[in-house]
Motif scaffolding. Structure first.
Motif, PDB file in Angstrom:
ATOM      1  N   VAL A   1       0.861  -1.175   0.000  1.00 41.65           N
ATOM      2  CA  VAL A   1       0.000   0.000   0.000  1.00 41.65           C
ATOM      3  C   VAL A   1       0.897   1.224   0.000  1.00 41.65           C
ATOM      4  O   VAL A   1       1.697   1.404   0.917  1.00 41.65           O
ATOM      5  N   GLU A   2       0.788   2.029  -1.055  1.00 42.51           N
ATOM      6  CA  GLU A   2       1.577   3.262  -1.184  1.00 42.51           C
ATOM      7  C   GLU A   2       3.057   3.021  -0.885  1.00 42.51           C
ATOM      8  O   GLU A   2       3.675   3.759  -0.130  1.00 42.51           O
ATOM      9  N   GLY A   3       3.611   1.956  -1.442  1.00 40.24           N
ATOM     10  CA  GLY A   3       5.029   1.668  -1.283  1.00 40.24           C
ATOM     11  C   GLY A   3       5.392   0.952   0.011  1.00 40.24           C
ATOM     12  O   GLY A   3       6.503   0.472   0.164  1.00 40.24           O
ATOM     13  N   GLN A   4       4.476   0.889   0.956  1.00 40.59           N
ATOM     14  CA  GLN A   4       4.705   0.175   2.212  1.00 40.59           C
ATOM     15  C   GLN A   4       4.389  -1.301   1.997  1.00 40.59           C
ATOM     16  O   GLN A   4       3.389  -1.646   1.371  1.00 40.59           O
ATOM     17  N   ARG A   5       5.247  -2.186   2.511  1.00 38.90           N
ATOM     18  CA  ARG A   5       5.028  -3.627   2.387  1.00 38.90           C
ATOM     19  C   ARG A   5       4.863  -4.245   3.767  1.00 38.90           C
ATOM     20  O   ARG A   5       5.680  -4.009   4.657  1.00 38.90           O
ATOM     21  N   ILE A   6       3.809  -5.045   3.898  1.00 39.51           N
ATOM     22  CA  ILE A   6       3.562  -5.780   5.133  1.00 39.51           C
ATOM     23  C   ILE A   6       3.641  -7.260   4.786  1.00 39.51           C
ATOM     24  O   ILE A   6       2.838  -7.762   3.999  1.00 39.51           O
ATOM     25  N   SER A   7       4.600  -7.954   5.362  1.00 46.18           N
ATOM     26  CA  SER A   7       4.793  -9.370   5.075  1.00 46.18           C
ATOM     27  C   SER A   7       3.787 -10.207   5.852  1.00 46.18           C
ATOM     28  O   SER A   7       3.880 -10.352   7.076  1.00 46.18           O
ATOM     29  N   LEU A   8       2.824 -10.762   5.122  1.00 45.69           N
ATOM     30  CA  LEU A   8       1.864 -11.673   5.741  1.00 45.69           C
ATOM     31  C   LEU A   8       2.552 -12.968   6.138  1.00 45.69           C
ATOM     32  O   LEU A   8       2.170 -13.611   7.118  1.00 45.69           O
ATOM     33  N   SER A   9       3.584 -13.346   5.391  1.00 50.94           N
ATOM     34  CA  SER A   9       4.317 -14.576   5.710  1.00 50.94           C
ATOM     35  C   SER A   9       5.042 -14.465   7.040  1.00 50.94           C
ATOM     36  O   SER A   9       5.168 -15.457   7.765  1.00 50.94           O
ATOM     37  N   ARG A  10       5.497 -13.277   7.396  1.00 51.05           N
ATOM     38  CA  ARG A  10       6.127 -13.098   8.715  1.00 51.05           C
ATOM     39  C   ARG A  10       5.085 -13.164   9.834  1.00 51.05           C
ATOM     40  O   ARG A  10       5.395 -13.554  10.954  1.00 51.05           O
ATOM     41  N   LEU A  11       3.851 -12.786   9.512  1.00 52.68           N
ATOM     42  CA  LEU A  11       2.794 -12.747  10.519  1.00 52.68           C
ATOM     43  C   LEU A  11       1.979 -14.030  10.614  1.00 52.68           C
ATOM     44  O   LEU A  11       1.444 -14.338  11.677  1.00 52.68           O
ATOM     45  N   ALA A  12       1.873 -14.771   9.481  1.00 57.49           N
ATOM     46  CA  ALA A  12       0.941 -15.908   9.477  1.00 57.49           C
ATOM     47  C   ALA A  12       1.324 -16.983   8.468  1.00 57.49           C
ATOM     48  O   ALA A  12       0.463 -17.544   7.799  1.00 57.49           O
ATOM     49  N   ALA A  13       2.610 -17.296   8.356  1.00 59.34           N
ATOM     50  CA  ALA A  13       3.050 -18.310   7.385  1.00 59.34           C
ATOM     51  C   ALA A  13       2.319 -19.622   7.601  1.00 59.34           C
ATOM     52  O   ALA A  13       2.093 -20.055   8.738  1.00 59.34           O
ATOM     53  N   ASN A  14       1.920 -20.239   6.480  1.00 58.32           N
ATOM     54  CA  ASN A  14       1.262 -21.547   6.467  1.00 58.32           C
ATOM     55  C   ASN A  14      -0.088 -21.562   7.188  1.00 58.32           C
ATOM     56  O   ASN A  14      -0.557 -22.628   7.585  1.00 58.32           O
ATOM     57  N   ARG A  15      -0.694 -20.376   7.345  1.00 58.67           N
ATOM     58  CA  ARG A  15      -2.027 -20.290   7.948  1.00 58.67           C
ATOM     59  C   ARG A  15      -2.984 -19.685   6.935  1.00 58.67           C
ATOM     60  O   ARG A  15      -2.585 -18.981   6.019  1.00 58.67           O
ATOM     61  N   ARG A  16      -4.251 -19.960   7.120  1.00 63.34           N
ATOM     62  CA  ARG A  16      -5.273 -19.399   6.256  1.00 63.34           C
ATOM     63  C   ARG A  16      -5.741 -18.075   6.861  1.00 63.34           C
ATOM     64  O   ARG A  16      -6.024 -18.004   8.055  1.00 63.34           O
ATOM     65  N   VAL A  17      -5.799 -17.037   6.028  1.00 63.90           N
ATOM     66  CA  VAL A  17      -6.269 -15.732   6.475  1.00 63.90           C
ATOM     67  C   VAL A  17      -7.381 -15.258   5.532  1.00 63.90           C
ATOM     68  O   VAL A  17      -7.486 -15.709   4.386  1.00 63.90           O
ATOM     69  N   THR A  18      -8.189 -14.348   6.025  1.00 69.55           N
ATOM     70  CA  THR A  18      -9.215 -13.712   5.218  1.00 69.55           C
ATOM     71  C   THR A  18      -8.791 -12.287   4.940  1.00 69.55           C
ATOM     72  O   THR A  18      -8.516 -11.517   5.874  1.00 69.55           O
ATOM     73  N   ILE A  19      -8.702 -11.952   3.671  1.00 71.74           N
ATOM     74  CA  ILE A  19      -8.435 -10.578   3.263  1.00 71.74           C
ATOM     75  C   ILE A  19      -9.797  -9.976   2.949  1.00 71.74           C
ATOM     76  O   ILE A  19     -10.531 -10.492   2.107  1.00 71.74           O
ATOM     77  N   ARG A  20     -10.143  -8.900   3.652  1.00 75.51           N
ATOM     78  CA  ARG A  20     -11.491  -8.352   3.581  1.00 75.51           C
ATOM     79  C   ARG A  20     -11.459  -6.826   3.509  1.00 75.51           C
ATOM     80  O   ARG A  20     -10.682  -6.193   4.198  1.00 75.51           O
ATOM     81  N   LEU A  21     -12.329  -6.287   2.674  1.00 73.12           N
ATOM     82  CA  LEU A  21     -12.600  -4.858   2.673  1.00 73.12           C
ATOM     83  C   LEU A  21     -13.748  -4.640   3.644  1.00 73.12           C
ATOM     84  O   LEU A  21     -14.854  -5.155   3.434  1.00 73.12           O
ATOM     85  N   THR A  22     -13.484  -3.934   4.738  1.00 73.85           N
ATOM     86  CA  THR A  22     -14.501  -3.670   5.745  1.00 73.85           C
ATOM     87  C   THR A  22     -14.979  -2.247   5.569  1.00 73.85           C
ATOM     88  O   THR A  22     -14.183  -1.307   5.571  1.00 73.85           O
ATOM     89  N   LEU A  23     -16.284  -2.098   5.425  1.00 72.72           N
ATOM     90  CA  LEU A  23     -16.874  -0.781   5.235  1.00 72.72           C
ATOM     91  C   LEU A  23     -17.250  -0.187   6.565  1.00 72.72           C
ATOM     92  O   LEU A  23     -17.659  -0.910   7.498  1.00 72.72           O
ATOM     93  N   PRO A  24     -17.149   1.143   6.702  1.00 71.69           N
ATOM     94  CA  PRO A  24     -17.555   1.778   7.966  1.00 71.69           C
ATOM     95  C   PRO A  24     -19.053   1.583   8.194  1.00 71.69           C
ATOM     96  O   PRO A  24     -19.829   1.489   7.247  1.00 71.69           O
ATOM     97  N   ASP A  25     -19.441   1.513   9.460  1.00 68.57           N
ATOM     98  CA  ASP A  25     -20.867   1.339   9.802  1.00 68.57           C
ATOM     99  C   ASP A  25     -21.687   2.549   9.443  1.00 68.57           C
ATOM    100  O   ASP A  25     -21.338   3.638   9.412  1.00 68.57           O
TER     101      ASP A  25
END
Length: 128
Positions: free
Chosen positions: A104-128
């Motif tokens: 995002v805007e040149g910033q990288r967040i490693s999902l593999s460092r946070l959750a390697a070999n796990r299932r995650v949900t990538i979701r767009l959450t809308l404000p209430d």
């Protein structure tokens, strides 16, 4: 983004019109592949993908976007414009060798460092 146990792995603000990419290293060739999304009219939309080569599993599907050269031997598939059902998808996060990451805007967040070999949900959450 949450893992199967409901733990939040990462959260990024994503106002209307903003975008992000999921980047990972191709399991055979090792180069980076990108799928890029945008928050459009309250929907998570796959806009485009970058494929640096026609390696195993990478190809343009005719009728799904428009293939254009990236000028460096690879290609972009532009104008895919596919809404993601339910504004979410499941991802089995790869090892550090694959290194799934959010960009995002040149910033990288490693999902593999946070959750390697796990299932995650990538979701767009809308404000209430």
């Amino acid at each position: 983004m949450h893992d199967d146990d409901g733990r939040r792995i990462a959260a990024l603000p994503m106002p209307e019109g903003e975008g992000w990419c999921l980047e990972w290293n191709h399991s055979v060739e090792g180069f980076a592949v990108l799928d890029c999304y945008r928050h459009r009219d309250g929907r998570m939309v796959l806009e485009r993908s970058h494929l640096p080569d026609f390696a195993a599993g990478l190809d343009h599907i005719p009728g799904r976007g428009r293939q254009v050269s990236d000028g460096e031997g690879g290609y972009w598939i532009e104008a895919i414009d596919e809404p993601v059902p339910g504004n979410a998808y499941l991802l089995r996060v790869g090892s550090l060798r694959v290194d799934h990451r959010l960009v995002v805007e040149g910033q990288r967040i490693s999902l593999s460092r946070l959750a390697a070999n796990r299932r995650v949900t990538i979701r767009l959450t809308l404000p209430d």
